[in-house]
Motif scaffolding. Sequence first.
Motif, PDB file in Angstrom:
ATOM      1  N   ALA A  62      -8.278  60.089  69.112  1.00 62.40           N
ATOM      2  CA  ALA A  62      -9.134  59.034  69.327  1.00 62.40           C
ATOM      3  C   ALA A  62     -10.580  59.143  68.647  1.00 62.40           C
ATOM      4  CB  ALA A  62      -9.366  58.871  70.711  1.00 62.40           C
ATOM      5  N   LYS A  63     -10.919  60.383  68.465  1.00 61.31           N
ATOM      6  CA  LYS A  63     -12.470  60.795  67.874  1.00 61.31           C
ATOM      7  C   LYS A  63     -12.235  60.929  66.457  1.00 61.31           C
ATOM      8  CE  LYS A  63     -14.286  61.930  72.416  1.00 61.31           C
ATOM      9  NZ  LYS A  63     -12.935  61.330  73.098  1.00 61.31           N
ATOM     10  N   GLU A 121     -10.812  49.619  73.185  1.00 58.49           N
ATOM     11  CA  GLU A 121     -11.734  50.160  74.168  1.00 58.49           C
ATOM     12  C   GLU A 121     -13.158  50.448  73.181  1.00 58.49           C
ATOM     13  OE1 GLU A 121     -10.946  52.080  77.902  1.00 58.49           O
ATOM     14  OE2 GLU A 121      -9.428  53.172  76.645  1.00 58.49           O
ATOM     15  N   GLN A 122     -12.735  51.060  71.992  1.00 60.94           N
ATOM     16  CA  GLN A 122     -14.022  51.226  71.015  1.00 60.94           C
ATOM     17  C   GLN A 122     -14.777  49.941  70.902  1.00 60.94           C
ATOM     18  OE1 GLN A 122     -11.905  53.339  67.744  1.00 60.94           O
ATOM     19  NE2 GLN A 122     -12.051  55.288  68.783  1.00 60.94           N
ATOM     20  N   GLN A 123     -14.063  48.985  70.689  1.00 59.29           N
ATOM     21  CA  GLN A 123     -14.540  47.606  70.019  1.00 59.29           C
ATOM     22  C   GLN A 123     -15.028  46.864  71.152  1.00 59.29           C
ATOM     23  OE1 GLN A 123     -15.176  46.981  66.838  1.00 59.29           O
ATOM     24  NE2 GLN A 123     -14.118  49.032  66.670  1.00 59.29           N
ATOM     25  N   VAL A 152      -6.581  52.273  72.071  1.00 58.89           N
ATOM     26  CA  VAL A 152      -7.914  53.245  71.841  1.00 58.89           C
ATOM     27  C   VAL A 152      -9.026  52.255  70.778  1.00 58.89           C
ATOM     28  CG1 VAL A 152      -8.954  54.826  70.263  1.00 58.89           C
ATOM     29  CG2 VAL A 152      -6.855  55.319  71.749  1.00 58.89           C
ATOM     30  N   PHE A 153      -8.560  51.570  69.853  1.00 57.61           N
ATOM     31  CA  PHE A 153      -9.444  50.730  69.072  1.00 57.61           C
ATOM     32  C   PHE A 153     -10.063  49.569  70.114  1.00 57.61           C
ATOM     33  CE2 PHE A 153      -9.753  46.826  66.447  1.00 57.61           C
ATOM     34  CZ  PHE A 153     -10.726  47.225  65.682  1.00 57.61           C
TER      35      PHE A 153
END
Length: 427
Positions: free
Chosen positions: A404-405, A159-161, A156-157
């Motif tokens: 995730a959020k 993809e966020q970055q 998740v991290f």
Amino acid sequence: MKSIARKLDVVIFGATGFTGKYTILEGVKILAGLRWGVAGRSRPKLEATLAEIGQKAGQDLSQTPIVLAELDNERSLVQMASECRVVVNCCGPYRLYGEPVLKACLEAGTHHVDVSGEPQFLEGMQLKYHEKAKEKGVYLISACGFDSIPADMGTVFLEQQFGEGVVNSVESYISSKVTGRRELGGIHYGTWASAVHAIANMREVGQIRRELFRTKLPEVEPKLKERPALHKSSGGKWSLPFMGADRSCVMRTQRFFYETEGKRPLQMRAYISFSGLVEVFAISFIGAIFWLLVKTTTGQNLLLNHPRLFSLGLVSHEGPSDEAAKNTHFAMHFEGRGWEEKLASPEEKYPYPPNKVIRTKVTGTNPGYGATCVALLLSARTILQEADKMPGSGGFLTPGAAFAKTNLIPELCKNGFTFEVVSKAKL
């Protein structure tokens, strides 16, 4: 689910076990300000555990609420669940002992977290209880420990970055190191027993998945091929495929976001790295003996009755000492490849190869127990404090799908984990 008045916010079930004790120790800090208690079948043992952990933590835990509950007494489990908002279930192996607690939480309308890393349990319980949990407004979230918070939230991290583009594939490499004196018996028997039961019943997973995943995910290209069984990672360490639940957990998260948000699912492969070939051969030897024996009931009994022998001393009923646990560190390296640009839909195919790479890392201490219990308790606390940032109103979810959020990753970073970007580059 509407907020229901309960005596307690959190109950730690299975508190007298090895993982339960670590959970209480970490809970002194993480659950501060919340109303929490412990649960099990023996009041004297629970009182003794609270005294033991209180001494370690330097706090008087004698007034901690105690709830009596037994796995073979359904009424007591429902009563336990009715007294709190979240049950933190430390009672494994979950294949043997997990379902009665889940059912009690559903009946009581209580959220549930655990640290299962057993694919049959994780996917079997999702098949049986996901829709019921959604109807009841209850979050049932498994794999909230070392299996598989670093891998799932680490993806998740990443993809966020990554930025505005799309990640096509992720490869993860988990490794550990020990500072100071290395001890034998550093893996607790409960972890070993869970692995025996999980692998002995792997053939069940195929049938569960056929029923659970009736809709196929879109074909994404280029395909992420599995690397050779023994290979060197980009960091130069010898690596093998990782046989835990990480990949299946990440892929369930990806499926969830595809089905609920139309997100293009990424591909993932998980590996484990070692310091040298001697360690690789030792682990491979243990693994070969394990796989040979686990195929029969007689072999399973040998593994369960003589864990120290068949693990070459790695497994014990006592588990690691406090010093050994504090001196064990883990790092999970991720490499994600994808495109800087997004397409209109997840079914579309890119006419050119990936043009961007990102490398990230998740690190922590005492992966099997300390970090596991920190992640478990923070998962429970996040449900209590950030349910408005979680999807829908409930369900049987992976950590990545559920959190995730939320602010789970920043909270993990405040409590011994690091999530960091190592590099980004164009290809």
